[in-house]
Design a protein around this motif. Structure first.
Motif, PDB file in Angstrom:
ATOM      1  N   GLU A 143     -89.625  46.688  78.210  1.00 17.23           N
ATOM      2  CA  GLU A 143     -90.659  47.355  79.011  1.00 17.23           C
ATOM      3  C   GLU A 143     -90.553  46.994  80.497  1.00 17.23           C
ATOM      4  O   GLU A 143     -90.854  47.819  81.372  1.00 17.23           O
ATOM      5  CB  GLU A 143     -92.050  46.978  78.494  1.00 17.23           C
ATOM      6  CG  GLU A 143     -92.380  47.518  77.124  1.00 17.23           C
ATOM      7  CD  GLU A 143     -91.763  46.723  75.997  1.00 17.23           C
ATOM      8  OE1 GLU A 143     -91.824  47.175  74.835  1.00 17.23           O
ATOM      9  OE2 GLU A 143     -91.203  45.618  76.275  1.00 17.23           O
ATOM     10  N   TYR A 144     -90.145  45.777  80.777  1.00 19.06           N
ATOM     11  CA  TYR A 144     -89.977  45.331  82.167  1.00 19.06           C
ATOM     12  C   TYR A 144     -88.972  46.217  82.909  1.00 19.06           C
ATOM     13  O   TYR A 144     -89.192  46.615  84.065  1.00 19.06           O
ATOM     14  CB  TYR A 144     -89.522  43.871  82.156  1.00 19.06           C
ATOM     15  CG  TYR A 144     -89.032  43.330  83.474  1.00 19.06           C
ATOM     16  CD1 TYR A 144     -89.926  42.845  84.425  1.00 19.06           C
ATOM     17  CD2 TYR A 144     -87.660  43.275  83.762  1.00 19.06           C
ATOM     18  CE1 TYR A 144     -89.467  42.326  85.640  1.00 19.06           C
ATOM     19  CE2 TYR A 144     -87.200  42.764  84.970  1.00 19.06           C
ATOM     20  CZ  TYR A 144     -88.104  42.291  85.898  1.00 19.06           C
ATOM     21  OH  TYR A 144     -87.648  41.786  87.093  1.00 19.06           O
ATOM     22  N   PHE A 145     -87.871  46.541  82.253  1.00 23.55           N
ATOM     23  CA  PHE A 145     -86.833  47.368  82.871  1.00 23.55           C
ATOM     24  C   PHE A 145     -87.234  48.846  82.886  1.00 23.55           C
ATOM     25  O   PHE A 145     -86.874  49.576  83.805  1.00 23.55           O
ATOM     26  CB  PHE A 145     -85.512  47.180  82.123  1.00 23.55           C
ATOM     27  CG  PHE A 145     -85.038  45.751  82.067  1.00 23.55           C
ATOM     28  CD1 PHE A 145     -84.356  45.194  83.139  1.00 23.55           C
ATOM     29  CD2 PHE A 145     -85.294  44.956  80.960  1.00 23.55           C
ATOM     30  CE1 PHE A 145     -83.923  43.871  83.105  1.00 23.55           C
ATOM     31  CE2 PHE A 145     -84.867  43.645  80.912  1.00 23.55           C
ATOM     32  CZ  PHE A 145     -84.188  43.094  81.990  1.00 23.55           C
ATOM     33  N   GLU A 146     -87.960  49.268  81.865  1.00 20.86           N
ATOM     34  CA  GLU A 146     -88.409  50.664  81.811  1.00 20.86           C
ATOM     35  C   GLU A 146     -89.363  50.980  82.949  1.00 20.86           C
ATOM     36  O   GLU A 146     -89.365  52.102  83.480  1.00 20.86           O
ATOM     37  CB  GLU A 146     -89.078  50.944  80.461  1.00 20.86           C
ATOM     38  CG  GLU A 146     -88.094  50.957  79.301  1.00 20.86           C
ATOM     39  CD  GLU A 146     -88.780  51.134  77.953  1.00 20.86           C
ATOM     40  OE1 GLU A 146     -88.137  51.641  77.014  1.00 20.86           O
ATOM     41  OE2 GLU A 146     -89.971  50.739  77.840  1.00 20.86           O
ATOM     42  N   GLU A 147     -90.183  50.003  83.338  1.00 21.00           N
ATOM     43  CA  GLU A 147     -91.084  50.210  84.474  1.00 21.00           C
ATOM     44  C   GLU A 147     -90.298  50.459  85.758  1.00 21.00           C
ATOM     45  O   GLU A 147     -90.670  51.292  86.584  1.00 21.00           O
ATOM     46  CB  GLU A 147     -91.996  48.996  84.642  1.00 21.00           C
ATOM     47  CG  GLU A 147     -93.064  48.877  83.567  1.00 21.00           C
ATOM     48  CD  GLU A 147     -93.961  47.665  83.778  1.00 21.00           C
ATOM     49  OE1 GLU A 147     -93.839  47.022  84.845  1.00 21.00           O
ATOM     50  OE2 GLU A 147     -94.764  47.357  82.879  1.00 21.00           O
TER      51      GLU A 147
END
Length: 284
Positions: A175-179
């Motif tokens: 999720e960190y990278f998807e943001e």
């Protein structure tokens, strides 16, 4: 399989070690016994014995529902996760029913029911032994170290860029990278022909240094390093406990390995009545 009764009349150390073909015949007999073999549940070794004492060379396996000629059938798939020889000779694998084995390997009852009862798909277990040699890409443990080695051998031009972001890749959730990216990676991996898919060719053509999210999206799409990848080399059961050892390898097909090194065995899956009743509405 099928609640087999173990008999161990001869010690494995005094028997010839099993080839892939020998072991495949044993698995097929235990999975799908014929009428003449129905009462023969004997095994040439005690389940749980060190596989080095049983097998001529390492044998790996993967459960499939839509292919018998390749480890993974998804378009563009270059890698596959497989279980290893220690799983194949284990008590659970050698004494349980095919349905129980699927549960142990992390398949959910709902998914098994969907494939077997709704879609009427056939389950197969593919057994294979990769070629070994200095120029061959080995089957590697699905650990962070194993993943790094796999990338260096299979994706050499991406290696330095991935290493630049290695700490974040190991410690940050997807999720960190998807943001950063502004989209869900599952959207990218669903169709390799779409612009969001981060192929090897696309990744190495990006302006350097590549961004964190681009590196993580590449691993998500090309190597299938999804949200549940923990990097400790074992699968996770639904209750959070450790499952079986897991490995990463090339998405081998029968032609690559040769007839004697790749065997597909049908699995007869008897879904329990209580599972059928629970998900019966899906069959309509």
């Amino acid at each position: 399989m099928g609640n087999a009764c173990v008999t161990n009349n001869m010690s494995a150390s005094h028997n010839p070690k099993l080839t892939l073909q020998d072991f495949a015949k044993l698995v097929e007999r235990l999975c799908n016994p014929s009428s003449t073999e129905a009462d023969d549940k004997s095994q040439p070794f005690q389940p749980g014995t060190d596989w080095h004492d049983i097998l001529e060379k390492p044998i790996y396996g993967r459960i499939c529902t839509n292919t018998t000629s390749k480890l993974a059938a998804a378009p563009g798939r270059k890698t596959a996760f497989v279980f290893g020889p220690e799983t194949l000779v284990s008590e659970i694998f050698m004494t349980k029913s095919p349905y129980e084995i699927l549960l142990h390997l992390g398949f959910l009852p709902e998914y098994i029911h969907l494939k077997a009862c709704v879609q009427k798909a056939n389950y197969w277990i593919i057994l294979f032994s990769p070629k070994q040699g200095p120029n061959q890409v080995p089957v590697l443990p699905a650990t962070w170290d194993g993943l790094k080695e796999f990338i260096s051998k299979c994706y050499p031009e991406a290696c330095s860029s991935i290493k630049n972001h290695w700490t974040a890749i190991q410690t940050k959730p997807v999720e960190y990278f998807e943001e950063q990216a502004g989209f869900k990676f599952i959207q990218a991996v669903s169709d390799p022909s779409k612009p969001l898919y981060m192929s090897y060719e696309k990744f190495i053509s990006l302006p350097t240094p590549q961004k964190e999210w681009e590196a993580r999206c590449f691993l998500y799409c090309e190597l299938r390093i999804f949200e549940l990848f923990s990097g400790d080399g074992v699968t996770k059961n639904t209750d959070g406990t450790d499952g079986e050892r897991e490995y990463i390898c090339l998405n081998y097909d029968k032609e690559q390995l040769g007839e004697g090194n790749f065997v597909a065995i049908p699995l007869k899956i008897d879904v329990p009545d209580n599972v059928k009743d629970k998900f019966k509405s899906e069959e309509k």
